[in-house]
Enzyme design. Structure first.
Site, PDB file in Angstrom:
ATOM      1  CG  ASN A  35      -1.958  -1.057   1.182  1.00  0.00           C
ATOM      2  OD1 ASN A  35      -2.394  -1.460   0.106  1.00  0.00           O
ATOM      3  ND2 ASN A  35      -2.347  -1.550   2.342  1.00  0.00           N
ATOM      4  CG  HIS A  95     -10.995  -1.231   7.202  1.00  0.00           C
ATOM      5  ND1 HIS A  95     -10.549  -1.167   8.496  1.00  0.00           N
ATOM      6  CD2 HIS A  95     -10.101  -1.985   6.522  1.00  0.00           C
ATOM      7  CE1 HIS A  95      -9.418  -1.852   8.597  1.00  0.00           C
ATOM      8  NE2 HIS A  95      -9.113  -2.352   7.412  1.00  0.00           N
ATOM      9  CB  SER A 124      -9.440  -1.074   1.606  1.00  0.00           C
ATOM     10  OG  SER A 124     -10.435  -1.903   2.167  1.00  0.00           O
ATOM     11  CG  HIS A 170      -7.033   2.422   0.714  1.00  0.00           C
ATOM     12  ND1 HIS A 170      -5.913   1.633   0.679  1.00  0.00           N
ATOM     13  CD2 HIS A 170      -7.800   1.942   1.727  1.00  0.00           C
ATOM     14  CE1 HIS A 170      -6.000   0.695   1.616  1.00  0.00           C
ATOM     15  NE2 HIS A 170      -7.138   0.863   2.260  1.00  0.00           N
TER      16      HIS A 170
HETATM   17  C1  LIG Z   1     -10.168   1.839   4.757  1.00  0.00           C
HETATM   18  C2  LIG Z   1      -9.238   1.525   5.878  1.00  0.00           C
HETATM   19  N1  LIG Z   1      -9.397   2.171   7.043  1.00  0.00           N
HETATM   20  C3  LIG Z   1      -8.592   1.935   8.084  1.00  0.00           C
HETATM   21  C4  LIG Z   1      -7.562   1.042   8.004  1.00  0.00           C
HETATM   22  C5  LIG Z   1      -6.696   0.783   9.179  1.00  0.00           C
HETATM   23  O1  LIG Z   1      -5.565   1.604   9.084  1.00  0.00           O
HETATM   24  P1  LIG Z   1      -4.234   1.182   9.846  1.00  0.00           P
HETATM   25  O2  LIG Z   1      -3.551   0.168   8.998  1.00  0.00           O
HETATM   26  O3  LIG Z   1      -3.492   2.458   9.994  1.00  0.00           O
HETATM   27  O4  LIG Z   1      -4.659   0.607  11.158  1.00  0.00           O
HETATM   28  C6  LIG Z   1      -7.330   0.345   6.809  1.00  0.00           C
HETATM   29  C7  LIG Z   1      -6.214  -0.606   6.718  1.00  0.00           C
HETATM   30  O5  LIG Z   1      -5.975  -1.311   5.826  1.00  0.00           O
HETATM   31  C8  LIG Z   1      -8.194   0.606   5.718  1.00  0.00           C
HETATM   32  O6  LIG Z   1      -8.045  -0.039   4.567  1.00  0.00           O
END
Ligand SMILES: Cc1ncc(COP(=O)(O)O)c(C=O)c1O
Length: 400
Positions: free
Chosen positions: A63, A149, A193, A220
């Site tokens: 990513n 998510h 995502s 993203h």
């Molecule tokens: C849309 C979305 N929000 C939140 C997160 C969580 O973020 P972090 O990896 O900083 O915990 C992700 C992680 O992949 C995500 O895809």
């Protein structure tokens, strides 16, 4: 160097019987479904190409969209931060963990994204959970895109509010669910995502105006879309009440921030337990994050390169496949069954291409997929190689 961890005999059988049963049952169920996941320790996995067990792989599962994670300037910034401020922050923010470098980072985020306050968190997961747990009360109605998510879905279902899901990107459906006698909170991702598609933010914003609080998780989209990389909301010219940006993707680092107005920021500072009771991110990391913002804003070439790579990828795949591909760095190839998705990923790996198969429960049942991600660190030749290898695998299997 790969280190093999050996679990001492005593530890494997020390769990209390009730837990032991629960754990072994859950593991057996997952294995029976063919959905067991495994950690693979990799070296230099944040680069476009890495070596694993003596073999070189092209990495299409990162990513790090802008290629910042290994950029010498950003590495130097973190090193400089370490020299100036030491390693850890030493405490949670309200004790003594909040450093001037955190304050500078917050101010830069506010100015860039147009908000009064930015509250920092250790991860996007905790930021999402903190916002929903802290702001929602019994009697509120939380409306989430059904593909949001896991951090949002879990927080919503555990929160005091009633949660409903609206059909993916379906503004009309959302509109029918909005309540006239409850406080409505609507949550969507900016770029989804697992699908790489964009939420219809302008329509969503118009639909909820005066009727709901709007929260956008732009994990993203930030850095990748919009003028100066200001994200999905900037691209759609909307200003949600709450904006979550994460630093583990296009920023090349980790952590997250919630952007909001002054009162909401004060409220989160008082009551968001993930912020109050958690050690602040290291000051050196905050310092590096400020440099990352400058690089994101300045280096338009990274976004331009991503666009070019997307086009090359689309051009080299069969037309029936490209029809469903996205306009963001996330390029899913939906396969359906988990088994076939894993087979496709394995076939790619045999050809020196590392792509993760994503299976339920991360994605809905029957939509297992390859989640391919392009980054500014890839070359055109590498992306052509990916597309051509995929095409060969499809042709050889005769199923696509
Ligand atoms: C849309 C979305 N929000 C939140 C997160 C969580 O973020 P972090 O990896 O900083 O915990 C992700 C992680 O992949 C995500 O895809």
């Amino acid at each position: 160097m790969n280190v093999l961890l050996r679990v001492p005999e005593k530890m494997t059988c020390s769990m209390k019987p009730a837990f032991k049963h629960r754990i072994t049952t859950a593991l057996a169920e997952r294995a029976a479904q063919g959905l067991t996941r495994a950690l693979t320790p990799l070296a230099r996995q944040n680069e476009a190409q890495f070596v694993h067990q003596g073999r070189t792989y092209l990495n299409f599962s990162s990513n790090d969209y802008l290629g910042l994670a290994t950029d010498p300037a950003l590495i130097a910034a973190w090193q400089e931060g370490l020299s100036r401020y030491g390693c850890g922050s030493g405490a949670s923010p309200l004790v003594t963990g909040f450093h001037q470098s955190h304050q500078t980072l917050e101010a830069m985020l506010c100015e860039w994204l147009g908000y009064e306050r930015a509250i920092l968190f250790n991860s996007g997961f905790s930021a999402n959970q903190a916002v929903l747990f802290t702001l929602l009360q019994r009697g509120d109605l939380l409306l989430q895109d059904r593909l949001n998510h896991a951090s949002l879905m879990e927080a919503g279902s555990l929160s005091a509010a009633t949660m409903k899901r609206f059909r993916h990107n379906d503004v009309n459906h959302l509109s029918t669910l909005l309540s006239t006698d409850q406080t409505n909170v609507v949550v969507t991702e900016g770029v989804f995502s697992m699908d790489g598609d964009c939420a219809p933010l302008a329509e969503l914003s118009a639909c909820v105006q005066h009727r709901a609080v709007l929260m956008v998780d732009d994990a993203h989209g930030i850095g990748v879309l919009g003028r100066d990389g200001a994200g999905s909301c900037a691209a759609a010219e909307i200003h949600p009440d709450l904006l979550v940006v994460t630093f583990g993707k296009a920023f090349g680092l980790s952590g997250a921030a919630v952007l909001c107005d002054r009162d909401t920021g004060d409220y989160l500072t008082q009551f968001a337990r993930h912020h109050v009771y958690s050690t602040a991110i290291p000051p050196a990391q905050a310092y590096a994050l400020s440099r990352a913002i400058e690089m994101i804003q300045r280096d338009q070439w990274r976004r331009d390169k991503l666009r070019q790579l997307q086009e090359i990828y689309h051009t080299h795949l069969p037309r029936h496949v490209t029809a469903s591909l996205s306009q963001t760095p996330i390029q899913p190839l939906i396969i359906g069954s988990s088994e076939r998705a894993v087979q496709f990923a394995t076939a790619l790996r045999e050809q020196g291409i590392w792509v993760s198969a994503i299976r339920p429960p991360t994605v809905p049942e029957g939509t297992a997929r390859l989640r391919i991600t392009l980054t500014a660190g890839h070359s055109e030749a590498q992306v052509r190689q990916l597309a051509m290898t995929m095409q060969q695998i499809m042709e050889a299997s005769g199923e696509y």
